[in-house]
Design a protein around this motif. Structure first.
Motif, PDB file in Angstrom:
ATOM      1  N   PRO A 168     -48.487 -53.998 -71.935  1.00 48.32           N
ATOM      2  CA  PRO A 168     -47.875 -52.860 -72.594  1.00 48.32           C
ATOM      3  C   PRO A 168     -46.972 -51.348 -71.571  1.00 48.32           C
ATOM      4  CG  PRO A 168     -49.416 -52.680 -73.103  1.00 48.32           C
ATOM      5  CD  PRO A 168     -49.541 -54.033 -72.106  1.00 48.32           C
ATOM      6  N   THR A 169     -47.328 -52.018 -70.772  1.00 47.02           N
ATOM      7  CA  THR A 169     -47.303 -50.954 -69.778  1.00 47.02           C
ATOM      8  C   THR A 169     -45.530 -51.336 -68.578  1.00 47.02           C
ATOM      9  OG1 THR A 169     -48.241 -51.862 -67.118  1.00 47.02           O
ATOM     10  CG2 THR A 169     -49.360 -49.905 -68.790  1.00 47.02           C
ATOM     11  N   GLN A 170     -45.003 -52.372 -69.642  1.00 44.30           N
ATOM     12  CA  GLN A 170     -43.467 -52.890 -68.580  1.00 44.30           C
ATOM     13  C   GLN A 170     -42.975 -52.642 -69.903  1.00 44.30           C
ATOM     14  OE1 GLN A 170     -45.336 -57.211 -68.394  1.00 44.30           O
ATOM     15  NE2 GLN A 170     -45.647 -56.621 -66.271  1.00 44.30           N
ATOM     16  N   PRO A 171     -40.900 -52.240 -69.666  1.00 45.72           N
ATOM     17  CA  PRO A 171     -40.545 -51.787 -70.436  1.00 45.72           C
ATOM     18  C   PRO A 171     -40.245 -52.928 -70.879  1.00 45.72           C
ATOM     19  CG  PRO A 171     -39.708 -51.384 -68.471  1.00 45.72           C
ATOM     20  CD  PRO A 171     -40.934 -52.484 -67.926  1.00 45.72           C
ATOM     21  N   VAL A 172     -39.695 -52.983 -72.436  1.00 46.61           N
ATOM     22  CA  VAL A 172     -39.455 -53.241 -72.855  1.00 46.61           C
ATOM     23  C   VAL A 172     -37.391 -53.353 -72.894  1.00 46.61           C
ATOM     24  CG1 VAL A 172     -37.525 -54.184 -75.335  1.00 46.61           C
ATOM     25  CG2 VAL A 172     -40.136 -53.240 -75.172  1.00 46.61           C
ATOM     26  N   LEU A 173     -36.440 -54.438 -71.924  1.00 48.70           N
ATOM     27  CA  LEU A 173     -35.992 -54.036 -71.634  1.00 48.70           C
ATOM     28  C   LEU A 173     -34.063 -54.560 -72.870  1.00 48.70           C
ATOM     29  CD1 LEU A 173     -35.877 -56.330 -68.236  1.00 48.70           C
ATOM     30  CD2 LEU A 173     -35.880 -53.894 -68.105  1.00 48.70           C
ATOM     31  N   ALA A 174     -34.712 -55.321 -73.830  1.00 47.35           N
ATOM     32  CA  ALA A 174     -33.714 -55.617 -74.474  1.00 47.35           C
ATOM     33  C   ALA A 174     -32.853 -53.890 -75.057  1.00 47.35           C
ATOM     34  CB  ALA A 174     -33.793 -55.958 -75.945  1.00 47.35           C
ATOM     35  N   GLY A 175     -31.459 -53.829 -75.439  1.00 54.75           N
ATOM     36  CA  GLY A 175     -30.792 -52.659 -76.218  1.00 54.75           C
ATOM     37  C   GLY A 175     -30.881 -51.748 -75.333  1.00 54.75           C
ATOM     38  N   GLN A 176     -31.348 -51.229 -74.231  1.00 59.68           N
ATOM     39  CA  GLN A 176     -31.057 -50.920 -73.236  1.00 59.68           C
ATOM     40  C   GLN A 176     -29.542 -50.626 -72.275  1.00 59.68           C
ATOM     41  OE1 GLN A 176     -33.980 -48.357 -71.927  1.00 59.68           O
ATOM     42  NE2 GLN A 176     -34.905 -49.620 -72.941  1.00 59.68           N
ATOM     43  N   HIS A 177     -29.161 -49.510 -71.529  1.00 56.21           N
ATOM     44  CA  HIS A 177     -28.246 -49.401 -71.341  1.00 56.21           C
ATOM     45  C   HIS A 177     -27.709 -49.822 -70.176  1.00 56.21           C
ATOM     46  CE1 HIS A 177     -26.566 -45.943 -74.006  1.00 56.21           C
ATOM     47  NE2 HIS A 177     -27.458 -45.514 -73.700  1.00 56.21           N
ATOM     48  N   GLN A 178     -26.220 -50.308 -69.856  1.00 56.60           N
ATOM     49  CA  GLN A 178     -26.017 -51.630 -69.061  1.00 56.60           C
ATOM     50  C   GLN A 178     -25.922 -51.214 -67.513  1.00 56.60           C
ATOM     51  OE1 GLN A 178     -22.743 -54.017 -69.508  1.00 56.60           O
ATOM     52  NE2 GLN A 178     -22.737 -54.688 -67.698  1.00 56.60           N
ATOM     53  N   ASP A 179     -25.191 -50.019 -67.668  1.00 57.39           N
ATOM     54  CA  ASP A 179     -25.540 -48.901 -66.519  1.00 57.39           C
ATOM     55  C   ASP A 179     -26.413 -49.062 -65.889  1.00 57.39           C
ATOM     56  OD1 ASP A 179     -25.606 -47.012 -68.195  1.00 57.39           O
ATOM     57  OD2 ASP A 179     -24.406 -45.652 -67.151  1.00 57.39           O
ATOM     58  N   GLY A 210     -35.836 -59.256 -74.083  1.00 58.98           N
ATOM     59  CA  GLY A 210     -36.304 -59.016 -73.133  1.00 58.98           C
ATOM     60  C   GLY A 210     -37.233 -57.739 -74.002  1.00 58.98           C
ATOM     61  N   ASN A 211     -37.502 -58.374 -75.063  1.00 54.54           N
ATOM     62  CA  ASN A 211     -38.629 -57.741 -76.216  1.00 54.54           C
ATOM     63  C   ASN A 211     -39.929 -57.871 -75.746  1.00 54.54           C
ATOM     64  OD1 ASN A 211     -37.017 -56.078 -78.065  1.00 54.54           O
ATOM     65  ND2 ASN A 211     -35.523 -58.158 -77.841  1.00 54.54           N
ATOM     66  N   SER A 231     -28.911 -55.034 -72.179  1.00 55.26           N
ATOM     67  CA  SER A 231     -27.666 -54.445 -73.136  1.00 55.26           C
ATOM     68  C   SER A 231     -27.485 -55.342 -73.903  1.00 55.26           C
ATOM     69  CB  SER A 231     -26.837 -53.963 -71.922  1.00 55.26           C
ATOM     70  OG  SER A 231     -26.447 -54.914 -71.522  1.00 55.26           O
ATOM     71  N   SER A 232     -27.168 -56.497 -74.222  1.00 58.37           N
ATOM     72  CA  SER A 232     -26.711 -56.946 -75.200  1.00 58.37           C
ATOM     73  C   SER A 232     -27.451 -57.310 -76.346  1.00 58.37           C
ATOM     74  CB  SER A 232     -25.256 -57.920 -74.546  1.00 58.37           C
ATOM     75  OG  SER A 232     -26.414 -59.347 -74.412  1.00 58.37           O
ATOM     76  N   GLN A 233     -29.066 -57.786 -76.157  1.00 53.75           N
ATOM     77  CA  GLN A 233     -29.734 -58.269 -76.645  1.00 53.75           C
ATOM     78  C   GLN A 233     -29.954 -56.901 -77.728  1.00 53.75           C
ATOM     79  OE1 GLN A 233     -30.556 -61.145 -76.955  1.00 53.75           O
ATOM     80  NE2 GLN A 233     -28.364 -61.256 -75.725  1.00 53.75           N
ATOM     81  N   LYS A 234     -30.871 -56.869 -79.009  1.00 58.18           N
ATOM     82  CA  LYS A 234     -30.857 -56.144 -80.063  1.00 58.18           C
ATOM     83  C   LYS A 234     -32.715 -56.128 -79.595  1.00 58.18           C
ATOM     84  CE  LYS A 234     -32.319 -55.499 -85.387  1.00 58.18           C
ATOM     85  NZ  LYS A 234     -30.624 -54.607 -85.584  1.00 58.18           N
ATOM     86  N   SER A 235     -33.137 -54.313 -79.907  1.00 59.16           N
ATOM     87  CA  SER A 235     -34.334 -54.189 -78.947  1.00 59.16           C
ATOM     88  C   SER A 235     -35.356 -54.445 -80.739  1.00 59.16           C
ATOM     89  CB  SER A 235     -34.008 -52.708 -78.369  1.00 59.16           C
ATOM     90  OG  SER A 235     -35.025 -52.145 -78.556  1.00 59.16           O
ATOM     91  N   ALA A 236     -36.278 -54.826 -80.141  1.00 60.80           N
ATOM     92  CA  ALA A 236     -36.959 -55.282 -81.616  1.00 60.80           C
ATOM     93  C   ALA A 236     -38.059 -53.026 -81.392  1.00 60.80           C
ATOM     94  CB  ALA A 236     -38.949 -55.997 -80.993  1.00 60.80           C
TER      95      ALA A 236
END
Length: 106
Positions: A46-57, A40-41, A96-101
């Protein structure tokens, strides 16, 4: 108060068991990695979101909204339409469990 804490603990344990991160990891590699990266990083655009670290819900809601048409993006609708509720829960748990860059914006 103690009963409430026990009930919350049971609810939290149930929710945590409902989603399978490893299944989400596998599904992400099949469905999401090309655009969002396996963890997810790495958005390819660049218009696509980084998914890593986002809230699960949040992630689960976003995928559900794409699936049912509440969010309008033909590419995401196409991918989300084939996902089961369990797939969505698993993907949300994985990302959500991944560390965001991304840097902390505080």
């Amino acid at each position: 108060m103690r009963l409430l804490l026990i009930a919350l603990g049971v609810a939290t344990a149930f929710t945590a068991q409902a989603a399978d991160r490893e299944a989400g990891k596998k599904k992400a590699a099949e469905v999401c990695a090309a655009c969002h990266g396996a963890d997810g990083n790495k958005p390819s655009d660049p218009t696509q979101p980084v998914l890593a670290g986002q809230h699960q819900d949040y992630l689960a809601r976003a995928l559900t909204d794409y699936k049912i048409g509440r969010r309008n993006n033909p590419i995401m609708k196409g991918f989300a339409s084939g996902l089961s509720k369990k797939d969505i829960e698993d993907l949300a748990a994985w990302f959500s469990s991944q560390k965001s860059a991304l840097h902390d914006q505080r």
